[in-house]
Design an enzyme around this catalytic site. Structure first.
Site, PDB file in Angstrom:
ATOM      1  N   THR A 201      94.369 -12.456  59.471  1.00  0.00           N
ATOM      2  CA  THR A 201      93.375 -12.314  58.409  1.00  0.00           C
ATOM      3  C   THR A 201      94.004 -12.659  57.066  1.00  0.00           C
ATOM      4  O   THR A 201      95.176 -12.373  56.826  1.00  0.00           O
ATOM      5  CB  THR A 201      92.864 -10.864  58.389  1.00  0.00           C
ATOM      6  OG1 THR A 201      92.168 -10.598  59.601  1.00  0.00           O
ATOM      7  CG2 THR A 201      91.943 -10.616  57.218  1.00  0.00           C
ATOM      8  N   GLY A 231      85.211  -6.800  63.031  1.00  0.00           N
ATOM      9  CA  GLY A 231      86.294  -5.930  62.584  1.00  0.00           C
ATOM     10  C   GLY A 231      86.076  -5.434  61.172  1.00  0.00           C
ATOM     11  O   GLY A 231      84.956  -5.402  60.655  1.00  0.00           O
ATOM     12  N   GLY A 255      91.232  -3.785  63.258  1.00  0.00           N
ATOM     13  CA  GLY A 255      90.027  -3.479  62.507  1.00  0.00           C
ATOM     14  C   GLY A 255      89.329  -2.196  62.873  1.00  0.00           C
ATOM     15  O   GLY A 255      88.785  -1.499  62.000  1.00  0.00           O
TER      16      GLY A 255
END
Length: 335
Positions: A201, A231, A255
């Site tokens: 991410t 997430g 997440g």
């Protein structure tokens, strides 16, 4: 009065003069702007990465940092800087966002993103988009439109069409590296975390010269995710939060745990309501995530421009820069 006492008094009389003669301590110029970025956290060990791979990641992080810093240095606002940094990371297949996103169980790339303005706490988020080149731009468009905060799937794609955002065919987002991760996961019956224990991410937090904060996060989710799993990255309060009264946060990690802990908002609430410093607040909340069994990290920007990192994994792709001359990127915990 005896001569010894008179001499002693004469010596003491000199002290005020000596003290007044000392130069005044230099005042540190307050930070006018500040930026921090991340490209994911996880089991990032130096011995598992070639020097060429490490250099590639560092160059990509520096490019994103430079893009956001240029906006802030020229007087641009925090939201613009956050977007400028994230769009480069979304186009970079090294990271799990935009092009280079991981594959779902069915072999698609589904992307999520969110952004938040610390001035008004306006926010925009999208989930499950498949053709929008820059999901962070779509999240910004949702925020600016103002009618909603969170759009998903086909509706988010329709909204992107209405706003004229750049689209790419689904194949453009796919990379062979991510496809092999899915194949390994299925053939060895592994969990998503066992395939490649990194959370790629991407995100950014910024303070502009006007003193305003912003945060943004973008991701492709988890390898092999099913049933439309979402997430923390697009969840306002979990993966992204910005409030001029306290701080701005972008998270990366497992997440499900970050959602349960409400990580991003929890950090800012500790700063605003409990008076904690951003490092203390960040470390405390990440420790709570660890206690529940999750891991990952955050980048946090205080409303004074202090940028900090906190993570409980072996590493996190990260960087920060500010108007005082700070400019650094790092990968491993010991960096």
């Amino acid at each position: 009065m005896s001569k010894p006492i008179a001499a002693l008094l004469a010596i003491f009389a000199l002290f005020p003069l000596a003290l007044s003669a000392q130069p005044a301590p230099e005042e540190t110029e307050p930070v006018r702007w500040s930026l921090a970025i991340h490209g994911g956290a996880g089991t990032l060990k130096r011995e598992n990465m070639t020097s060429e791979q490490e250099e590639a990641y560092r160059c990509s992080l520096q490019a994103a940092l430079d893009a956001g810093a240029e906006v802030l240095a020229s007087g641009g606002d925090a939201l613009q800087a956050v977007e400028a940094a994230i769009v480069l990371l979304e186009d970079d297949p090294l990271f799990n966002a935009g092009r280079g996103s991981v594959f779902t169980w069915e072999g698609a790339n589904e992307m999520d993103a969110s952004i938040m303005d610390g001035r008004t706490r306006a926010a925009g988020a999208v989930a499950g988009v498949t053709t929008v080149r820059h999901p962070i731009h779509l999240a910004r468009a949702v925020m600016d439109d103002g009618r909603h905060v969170f759009l998903s799937g086909a509706g988010a794609e329709q909204f992107a069409t209405a706003k004229g955002l750049e689209r790419m065919p689904p194949a453009w987002f796919a990379t062979e590296r991510r496809r092999k991760q899915l194949e390994v996961m299925k053939s060895r019956q592994l969990s998503a975390l066992d395939v490649e224990y990194k959370f790629g991410t991407v995100g950014a937090v910024a303070r502009d010269q006007a003193g305003h904060l912003a945060a943004g996060t973008s991701t492709g989710g988890m390898t092999g995710k099913r049933w439309g799993r979402i997430g923390d990255a697009p969840v306002i309060g979990a993966g992204t939060w910005a409030d001029d009264r306290s701080c701005a946060v972008s998270a990366t990690g497992w997440g499900e745990f970050f959602i349960r802990a409400g990580v991003a908002q929890a950090i800012c609430d500790r700063v605003r309501l409990a008076g904690e410093g951003v490092q203390q607040a960040s470390d405390t909340v990440i420790a709570e995530v660890a206690e529940m069994g999750g891991d990952g990290g955050v980048i946090v920007m205080s409303n004074a421009g202090e940028a900090v990192f906190s993570f409980n994994s072996a590493g996190m792709y990260r960087g920060r820069a500010d108007s005082s001359g700070t400019n650094e990127v790092a990968i491993f915990a010991q960096d």
